[in-house]
Scaffold this motif. Structure first.
Motif, PDB file in Angstrom:
ATOM      1  N   HIS A 225       0.824  -1.207   0.000  1.00 46.40           N
ATOM      2  CA  HIS A 225       0.000   0.000   0.000  1.00 46.40           C
ATOM      3  C   HIS A 225       0.861   1.262   0.000  1.00 46.40           C
ATOM      4  N   LEU A 226       1.998   1.195   0.680  1.00 49.84           N
ATOM      5  CA  LEU A 226       2.906   2.337   0.753  1.00 49.84           C
ATOM      6  C   LEU A 226       3.784   2.454  -0.488  1.00 49.84           C
ATOM      7  N   GLY A 227       3.640   1.493  -1.398  1.00 50.49           N
ATOM      8  CA  GLY A 227       4.409   1.546  -2.628  1.00 50.49           C
ATOM      9  C   GLY A 227       5.836   1.068  -2.509  1.00 50.49           C
ATOM     10  N   GLU A 228       6.151   0.352  -1.423  1.00 44.27           N
ATOM     11  CA  GLU A 228       7.508  -0.164  -1.266  1.00 44.27           C
ATOM     12  C   GLU A 228       7.712  -1.342  -2.216  1.00 44.27           C
ATOM     13  N   PRO A 229       8.889  -1.429  -2.843  1.00 42.42           N
ATOM     14  CA  PRO A 229       9.124  -2.510  -3.806  1.00 42.42           C
ATOM     15  C   PRO A 229       9.165  -3.873  -3.125  1.00 42.42           C
ATOM     16  N   ARG A 230       8.711  -4.892  -3.855  1.00 42.47           N
ATOM     17  CA  ARG A 230       8.801  -6.249  -3.325  1.00 42.47           C
ATOM     18  C   ARG A 230      10.263  -6.697  -3.316  1.00 42.47           C
ATOM     19  N   PRO A 231      10.667  -7.494  -2.343  1.00 43.19           N
ATOM     20  CA  PRO A 231      12.051  -7.953  -2.298  1.00 43.19           C
ATOM     21  C   PRO A 231      12.412  -8.763  -3.543  1.00 43.19           C
ATOM     22  N   THR A 232      13.623  -8.558  -4.024  1.00 43.66           N
ATOM     23  CA  THR A 232      14.122  -9.329  -5.177  1.00 43.66           C
ATOM     24  C   THR A 232      15.399 -10.078  -4.845  1.00 43.66           C
ATOM     25  N   ASN A 233      15.914  -9.883  -3.619  1.00 42.93           N
ATOM     26  CA  ASN A 233      17.185 -10.515  -3.252  1.00 42.93           C
ATOM     27  C   ASN A 233      17.015 -11.787  -2.423  1.00 42.93           C
ATOM     28  N   HIS A 234      15.777 -12.245  -2.293  1.00 41.15           N
ATOM     29  CA  HIS A 234      15.524 -13.510  -1.594  1.00 41.15           C
ATOM     30  C   HIS A 234      14.149 -14.028  -2.023  1.00 41.15           C
ATOM     31  N   PRO A 235      13.880 -15.325  -1.815  1.00 39.08           N
ATOM     32  CA  PRO A 235      12.568 -15.880  -2.208  1.00 39.08           C
ATOM     33  C   PRO A 235      11.435 -15.131  -1.508  1.00 39.08           C
ATOM     34  N   TYR A 236      10.354 -14.927  -2.253  1.00 35.45           N
ATOM     35  CA  TYR A 236       9.252 -14.123  -1.730  1.00 35.45           C
ATOM     36  C   TYR A 236       7.963 -14.612  -2.355  1.00 35.45           C
ATOM     37  N   TRP A 237       7.248 -15.493  -1.623  1.00 35.10           N
ATOM     38  CA  TRP A 237       5.995 -16.015  -2.142  1.00 35.10           C
ATOM     39  C   TRP A 237       5.149 -16.609  -1.023  1.00 35.10           C
ATOM     40  N   TRP A 238       3.892 -16.813  -1.334  1.00 34.89           N
ATOM     41  CA  TRP A 238       2.941 -17.533  -0.480  1.00 34.89           C
ATOM     42  C   TRP A 238       2.400 -18.703  -1.283  1.00 34.89           C
ATOM     43  N   VAL A 239       1.914 -19.714  -0.583  1.00 32.50           N
ATOM     44  CA  VAL A 239       1.319 -20.850  -1.269  1.00 32.50           C
ATOM     45  C   VAL A 239       0.015 -21.242  -0.574  1.00 32.50           C
ATOM     46  N   LEU A 240      -1.004 -21.493  -1.381  1.00 31.03           N
ATOM     47  CA  LEU A 240      -2.289 -22.019  -0.911  1.00 31.03           C
ATOM     48  C   LEU A 240      -2.325 -23.510  -1.212  1.00 31.03           C
ATOM     49  N   VAL A 241      -2.849 -24.276  -0.280  1.00 30.40           N
ATOM     50  CA  VAL A 241      -3.056 -25.705  -0.499  1.00 30.40           C
ATOM     51  C   VAL A 241      -4.557 -25.940  -0.556  1.00 30.40           C
ATOM     52  N   ARG A 242      -5.033 -26.378  -1.705  1.00 28.91           N
ATOM     53  CA  ARG A 242      -6.465 -26.639  -1.895  1.00 28.91           C
ATOM     54  C   ARG A 242      -6.709 -28.136  -1.976  1.00 28.91           C
ATOM     55  N   ASN A 243      -7.848 -28.577  -1.434  1.00 23.62           N
ATOM     56  CA  ASN A 243      -8.210 -29.984  -1.540  1.00 23.62           C
ATOM     57  C   ASN A 243      -8.960 -30.230  -2.843  1.00 23.62           C
ATOM     58  N   SER A 244      -9.472 -31.432  -3.010  1.00 20.60           N
ATOM     59  CA  SER A 244     -10.116 -31.794  -4.271  1.00 20.60           C
ATOM     60  C   SER A 244     -11.413 -31.038  -4.525  1.00 20.60           C
ATOM     61  N   TRP A 245     -11.962 -30.370  -3.483  1.00 21.70           N
ATOM     62  CA  TRP A 245     -13.169 -29.548  -3.660  1.00 21.70           C
ATOM     63  C   TRP A 245     -12.821 -28.077  -3.866  1.00 21.70           C
ATOM     64  N   GLY A 246     -11.525 -27.779  -3.918  1.00 18.77           N
ATOM     65  CA  GLY A 246     -11.088 -26.401  -4.127  1.00 18.77           C
ATOM     66  C   GLY A 246     -10.995 -25.566  -2.873  1.00 18.77           C
ATOM     67  N   GLN A 247     -11.227 -26.185  -1.715  1.00 17.75           N
ATOM     68  CA  GLN A 247     -11.157 -25.447  -0.461  1.00 17.75           C
ATOM     69  C   GLN A 247      -9.706 -25.251  -0.036  1.00 17.75           C
ATOM     70  N   VAL A 248      -9.404 -24.087   0.527  1.00 13.84           N
ATOM     71  CA  VAL A 248      -8.081 -23.853   1.097  1.00 13.84           C
ATOM     72  C   VAL A 248      -8.003 -24.581   2.432  1.00 13.84           C
ATOM     73  N   VAL A 249      -7.093 -25.541   2.515  1.00  9.98           N
ATOM     74  CA  VAL A 249      -6.981 -26.367   3.719  1.00  9.98           C
ATOM     75  C   VAL A 249      -5.640 -26.175   4.419  1.00  9.98           C
ATOM     76  N   SER A 250      -4.739 -25.421   3.810  1.00 12.53           N
ATOM     77  CA  SER A 250      -3.457 -25.123   4.435  1.00 12.53           C
ATOM     78  C   SER A 250      -2.795 -24.004   3.645  1.00 12.53           C
ATOM     79  N   ALA A 251      -1.684 -23.532   4.190  1.00 11.28           N
ATOM     80  CA  ALA A 251      -0.962 -22.448   3.533  1.00 11.28           C
ATOM     81  C   ALA A 251       0.462 -22.413   4.048  1.00 11.28           C
ATOM     82  N   GLY A 252       1.280 -21.687   3.341  1.00 10.77           N
ATOM     83  CA  GLY A 252       2.670 -21.494   3.739  1.00 10.77           C
ATOM     84  C   GLY A 252       3.220 -20.266   3.052  1.00 10.77           C
ATOM     85  N   MET A 253       4.456 -19.957   3.346  1.00  8.43           N
ATOM     86  CA  MET A 253       5.078 -18.784   2.728  1.00  8.43           C
ATOM     87  C   MET A 253       6.588 -18.946   2.780  1.00  8.43           C
TER      88      MET A 253
END
Length: 306
Positions: free
Chosen positions: A47-75
């Motif tokens: 929101h403040l317009g700060e750049p996303r980091p590029t010098n290290h891994p930077y991501w989130w992950v959603l884990v969905r089950n067979s019905w498409g529901q989010v059942v876990s997550a990580g980053m």
């Protein structure tokens, strides 16, 4: 579809992640506190317009089950080596899928933190895929405050850190990990731990999220910080007393005072301890903090060539 079928959805956009994971994160906001607070901080930076980091891994992950529901997550957003993943509880099959996906992406993963057994399964699978070695660096425990138990009164007073305290706060925040490891008998442990920058600490101080205890002579003898609320949950930490001032109740007094204040704002409170540190575990139990779940910090170490 089979019950062990999961879909992984990666994103570098914290807002998109929360849009998909909000219900899951809200369901157990104490358990998900680390992911929620880190993601909230990332959204503020966006929101403040700060750049996303590029010098290290930077991501989130959603884990969905067979019905498409989010059942876990990580980053994977940690700016410090070895840039560990942080994962929430997930099925073993999903954990192995995540490890294989990271291997296929060509990511070098030196650490996996978070829920058991997911973190252990991921680390073991990565080690198997790469010929590395997975080992436990630290067993942690997440506590939540039940009913606050007031400790014996300690001499001195609590105050919010101010701009003139910046140098001390930077030094003590960055000393915390090494001193905590030493107290737990892990002197010389092979993990750098998080390093805090002056700008980050300045923002925390401006928002009154760093507090200091002064003794009767006006000497600062203790520091406690806490994170911004996420889903009405506040995570306290670090809690740091320099060696020469320990054993006088400053940590108990500070955490109790801040806990009372934050509970008065209708917030739930939690904190992490190192299971190998009997002092901190005893202090928090005595204040009314109750264990919620055990977690682990794993290292994935590449074997040196023969």
């Amino acid at each position: 579809m089979a019950d062990d079928w999961f879909e992984l959805e990666f994103t570098e956009d914290p807002l998109a992640f929360v849009g998909a994971a909000d219900e899951y994160l809200r369901e157990d906001p104490v358990l998900t506190t680390v992911v929620a607070t880190v993601t909230q901080r990332a959204m503020v930076n966006e929101h403040l317009g700060e750049p996303r980091p590029t010098n290290h891994p930077y991501w989130w992950v959603l884990v969905r089950n067979s019905w498409g529901q989010v059942v876990s997550a990580g980053m994977r957003t940690a700016p410090f080596a070895p840039h560990p993943l942080f994962v929430l509880p997930m099925a073993d099959a999903a954990a192995r899928d995540l490890a294989r996906a990271l291997h296929a992406r060509g990511e070098e993963v030196g650490g996996v933190n978070g829920a058991l057994p997911a973190a252990l399964v991921i680390a073991d699978e990565l080690a198997s895929l790469t010929g590395a070695t997975a080992s436990v660096h630290e067993h942690t425990r997440l506590f939540e405050l039940g009913k606050l138990i007031e400790p014996p009164q300690s001499p001195g007073l609590l105050r919010a850190a101010g701009p003139d305290d910046l140098d001390l706060c930077v030094a003590w925040f960055n000393a915390f990990a090494a001193d905590a490891a030493e107290q737990a008998g892990r002197s010389g442990a092979p993990q750098e731990g998080e390093q805090f920058e002056r700008d980050d600490l300045r923002k925390r101080i401006d928002r009154e999220r760093v507090w200091l205890w002064e003794d009767e002579q006006g000497t600062v003898v203790h520091l406690t910080g806490y994170n911004a609320p996420a889903y009405d949950v506040v995570r306290i930490g670090p809690v740091y007393t320099p060696r020469e001032h320990r054993g006088r109740g400053y940590a108990s007094a500070t955490v109790a005072t801040l806990s009372r204040r934050l509970v008065g704002e209708s917030l739930r409170l939690c904190l992490f301890t190192d299971q190998a540190n009997p002092t901190s575990n005893k202090i928090y139990r005595a204040l009314g903090y109750e264990p919620v779940v055990d977690m682990v910090n794993m290292l994935v170490t590449t074997r040196a060539p023969a």
